[in-house]
Motif scaffolding. Sequence first.
Motif, PDB file in Angstrom:
ATOM      1  N   ALA A  71       0.852  -1.186   0.000  1.00 37.06           N
ATOM      2  CA  ALA A  71       0.000   0.000   0.000  1.00 37.06           C
ATOM      3  C   ALA A  71       0.887   1.235   0.000  1.00 37.06           C
ATOM      4  O   ALA A  71       1.920   1.274   0.665  1.00 37.06           O
ATOM      5  CB  ALA A  71      -0.904  -0.003   1.230  1.00 37.06           C
ATOM      6  N   ARG A  72       0.452   2.258  -0.741  1.00 37.98           N
ATOM      7  CA  ARG A  72       1.229   3.492  -0.850  1.00 37.98           C
ATOM      8  C   ARG A  72       0.274   4.678  -0.949  1.00 37.98           C
ATOM      9  O   ARG A  72      -0.664   4.657  -1.737  1.00 37.98           O
ATOM     10  CB  ARG A  72       2.101   3.419  -2.109  1.00 37.98           C
ATOM     11  CG  ARG A  72       2.832   4.696  -2.464  1.00 37.98           C
ATOM     12  CD  ARG A  72       3.522   4.558  -3.823  1.00 37.98           C
ATOM     13  NE  ARG A  72       4.605   3.606  -3.790  1.00 37.98           N
ATOM     14  CZ  ARG A  72       5.882   3.933  -3.521  1.00 37.98           C
ATOM     15  NH1 ARG A  72       6.196   5.186  -3.267  1.00 37.98           N
ATOM     16  NH2 ARG A  72       6.818   3.010  -3.529  1.00 37.98           N
ATOM     17  N   MET A  73       0.533   5.704  -0.136  1.00 36.08           N
ATOM     18  CA  MET A  73      -0.302   6.888  -0.188  1.00 36.08           C
ATOM     19  C   MET A  73       0.116   7.765  -1.362  1.00 36.08           C
ATOM     20  O   MET A  73       1.304   8.006  -1.584  1.00 36.08           O
ATOM     21  CB  MET A  73      -0.185   7.688   1.111  1.00 36.08           C
ATOM     22  CG  MET A  73      -1.127   8.884   1.174  1.00 36.08           C
ATOM     23  SD  MET A  73      -2.886   8.421   1.230  1.00 36.08           S
ATOM     24  CE  MET A  73      -3.044   8.034   2.976  1.00 36.08           C
ATOM     25  N   ALA A  74      -0.868   8.236  -2.122  1.00 35.51           N
ATOM     26  CA  ALA A  74      -0.609   9.072  -3.287  1.00 35.51           C
ATOM     27  C   ALA A  74      -1.270  10.435  -3.099  1.00 35.51           C
ATOM     28  O   ALA A  74      -1.951  10.689  -2.102  1.00 35.51           O
ATOM     29  CB  ALA A  74      -1.132   8.397  -4.541  1.00 35.51           C
ATOM     30  N   ALA A  75      -1.070  11.309  -4.077  1.00 31.59           N
ATOM     31  CA  ALA A  75      -1.671  12.635  -4.027  1.00 31.59           C
ATOM     32  C   ALA A  75      -3.189  12.527  -3.959  1.00 31.59           C
ATOM     33  O   ALA A  75      -3.787  11.568  -4.453  1.00 31.59           O
ATOM     34  CB  ALA A  75      -1.260  13.427  -5.268  1.00 31.59           C
ATOM     35  N   GLY A  76      -3.803  13.506  -3.317  1.00 35.11           N
ATOM     36  CA  GLY A  76      -5.255  13.508  -3.211  1.00 35.11           C
ATOM     37  C   GLY A  76      -5.773  12.615  -2.109  1.00 35.11           C
ATOM     38  O   GLY A  76      -6.966  12.314  -2.054  1.00 35.11           O
ATOM     39  N   CYS A  77      -4.881  12.168  -1.219  1.00 32.20           N
ATOM     40  CA  CYS A  77      -5.259  11.287  -0.099  1.00 32.20           C
ATOM     41  C   CYS A  77      -5.866   9.980  -0.595  1.00 32.20           C
ATOM     42  O   CYS A  77      -6.801   9.433   0.001  1.00 32.20           O
ATOM     43  CB  CYS A  77      -6.224  11.985   0.850  1.00 32.20           C
ATOM     44  SG  CYS A  77      -5.571  13.525   1.561  1.00 32.20           S
ATOM     45  N   VAL A  78      -5.352   9.486  -1.730  1.00 31.99           N
ATOM     46  CA  VAL A  78      -5.780   8.203  -2.292  1.00 31.99           C
ATOM     47  C   VAL A  78      -4.737   7.147  -1.934  1.00 31.99           C
ATOM     48  O   VAL A  78      -3.540   7.353  -2.124  1.00 31.99           O
ATOM     49  CB  VAL A  78      -5.920   8.300  -3.820  1.00 31.99           C
ATOM     50  CG1 VAL A  78      -6.141   6.927  -4.442  1.00 31.99           C
ATOM     51  CG2 VAL A  78      -7.073   9.240  -4.183  1.00 31.99           C
ATOM     52  N   LEU A  79      -5.193   6.012  -1.411  1.00 32.20           N
ATOM     53  CA  LEU A  79      -4.283   4.924  -1.068  1.00 32.20           C
ATOM     54  C   LEU A  79      -4.244   3.940  -2.234  1.00 32.20           C
ATOM     55  O   LEU A  79      -5.277   3.405  -2.641  1.00 32.20           O
ATOM     56  CB  LEU A  79      -4.741   4.216   0.205  1.00 32.20           C
ATOM     57  CG  LEU A  79      -3.711   3.265   0.805  1.00 32.20           C
ATOM     58  CD1 LEU A  79      -2.519   4.036   1.373  1.00 32.20           C
ATOM     59  CD2 LEU A  79      -4.330   2.396   1.884  1.00 32.20           C
ATOM     60  N   SER A 109      -5.487  -1.368  -7.262  1.00 30.71           N
ATOM     61  CA  SER A 109      -6.720  -0.698  -6.857  1.00 30.71           C
ATOM     62  C   SER A 109      -6.377   0.603  -6.163  1.00 30.71           C
ATOM     63  O   SER A 109      -5.264   0.773  -5.644  1.00 30.71           O
ATOM     64  CB  SER A 109      -7.536  -1.574  -5.903  1.00 30.71           C
ATOM     65  OG  SER A 109      -7.970  -2.757  -6.520  1.00 30.71           O
ATOM     66  N   GLU A 110      -7.344   1.524  -6.146  1.00 32.25           N
ATOM     67  CA  GLU A 110      -7.192   2.761  -5.390  1.00 32.25           C
ATOM     68  C   GLU A 110      -8.377   2.897  -4.438  1.00 32.25           C
ATOM     69  O   GLU A 110      -9.529   2.676  -4.828  1.00 32.25           O
ATOM     70  CB  GLU A 110      -7.108   3.958  -6.327  1.00 32.25           C
ATOM     71  CG  GLU A 110      -5.806   3.962  -7.133  1.00 32.25           C
ATOM     72  CD  GLU A 110      -5.617   5.216  -7.943  1.00 32.25           C
ATOM     73  OE1 GLU A 110      -4.453   5.588  -8.164  1.00 32.25           O
ATOM     74  OE2 GLU A 110      -6.634   5.831  -8.360  1.00 32.25           O
ATOM     75  N   VAL A 111      -8.052   3.264  -3.195  1.00 29.45           N
ATOM     76  CA  VAL A 111      -9.034   3.316  -2.123  1.00 29.45           C
ATOM     77  C   VAL A 111      -9.205   4.755  -1.654  1.00 29.45           C
ATOM     78  O   VAL A 111      -8.209   5.477  -1.484  1.00 29.45           O
ATOM     79  CB  VAL A 111      -8.583   2.452  -0.924  1.00 29.45           C
ATOM     80  CG1 VAL A 111      -9.647   2.453   0.178  1.00 29.45           C
ATOM     81  CG2 VAL A 111      -8.291   1.031  -1.371  1.00 29.45           C
ATOM     82  N   VAL A 112     -10.448   5.179  -1.434  1.00 28.24           N
ATOM     83  CA  VAL A 112     -10.691   6.475  -0.809  1.00 28.24           C
ATOM     84  C   VAL A 112     -10.943   6.235   0.679  1.00 28.24           C
ATOM     85  O   VAL A 112     -11.659   5.312   1.066  1.00 28.24           O
ATOM     86  CB  VAL A 112     -11.867   7.223  -1.468  1.00 28.24           C
ATOM     87  CG1 VAL A 112     -11.466   7.696  -2.857  1.00 28.24           C
ATOM     88  CG2 VAL A 112     -13.128   6.361  -1.556  1.00 28.24           C
ATOM     89  N   LEU A 113     -10.309   7.092   1.497  1.00 27.81           N
ATOM     90  CA  LEU A 113     -10.364   6.956   2.943  1.00 27.81           C
ATOM     91  C   LEU A 113     -11.258   8.033   3.547  1.00 27.81           C
ATOM     92  O   LEU A 113     -11.351   9.147   3.014  1.00 27.81           O
ATOM     93  CB  LEU A 113      -8.962   7.099   3.538  1.00 27.81           C
ATOM     94  CG  LEU A 113      -7.872   6.191   2.969  1.00 27.81           C
ATOM     95  CD1 LEU A 113      -6.534   6.524   3.615  1.00 27.81           C
ATOM     96  CD2 LEU A 113      -8.223   4.725   3.174  1.00 27.81           C
TER      97      LEU A 113
END
Length: 269
Positions: free
Chosen positions: A99-107, A120-124
């Motif tokens: 898992a890696r945090m990206a810009a826009g607070c998207v994991l 996959s990309e997850v919204v928190l």
Amino acid sequence: MQQQPMAPRLSALLPVAALGLSLPIAALAAPAQAAPSSCPTPMLGRYAVMGMGVQSGKERNTPTAHVLEERWLAGGKLQGTVVERLGRSERQATYSGTARMAAGCVLQLERTLPWGRERSEVVLDGKGRPLYSLNRNTGSVITSRWLPMAPGTCQAADLNGLVLSSQVGLTWRNGGWSPNAVVQREQWRDGAVRGLALSSYGGVGETASYSGQLKLDPASCWGSLSETDAKGVGYNYRALLVKGRSGARGYFYLQRDPDDLTAGWLVRD
């Protein structure tokens, strides 16, 4: 269990304190572009995931559905188990990932599966808990929803009482897929279930009673559910009990019968 941060945090639909999860993740690998300091730290823990959609395969836009039990660990590591329907076939596997945090607070999640890598990309939410995700593999249009799972073993008796459900999916008829939808009201006692299903298969409605039995592995919270309706028709599912702090919140299931590709979330009263 307490939870601990992954460098910038992971999800649930209940407050972390109510789940016994309170440690943040600690030490996510730094992304190419640093996430804003205002991003929540993904919350470590165990999650149940259910998703549906389509993906390209031998046939164009093959319908698919999956249920996962996934653990977010310190250092940005993932471990999990997936059961997946792809058209009329089924496959399952254990996996690891990152898992890696990206810009826009998207994991950003990457899973290594026997059949390839899945991104996959997850919204928190504001507390760093996952709620929804989108598959980012080329050719896939698949969304998933996430629920937190408390640590520990599961028992069939955790479901005792009233359970209500919503199921959607597709049925294979005459060489093609047609939509189906079912809502259910169930009574559970120590792994035995009796219920009433209101269904629509291709727009044809039906109401039927049924009974069944859950065989559960306490350590993993995965089980096999077999049901038979009043007409003698059998139905088979893989089920993942969603463990709460006290008892079960309900369960996700994925139908195993080749001609019915359905997934459901069943909520305990």
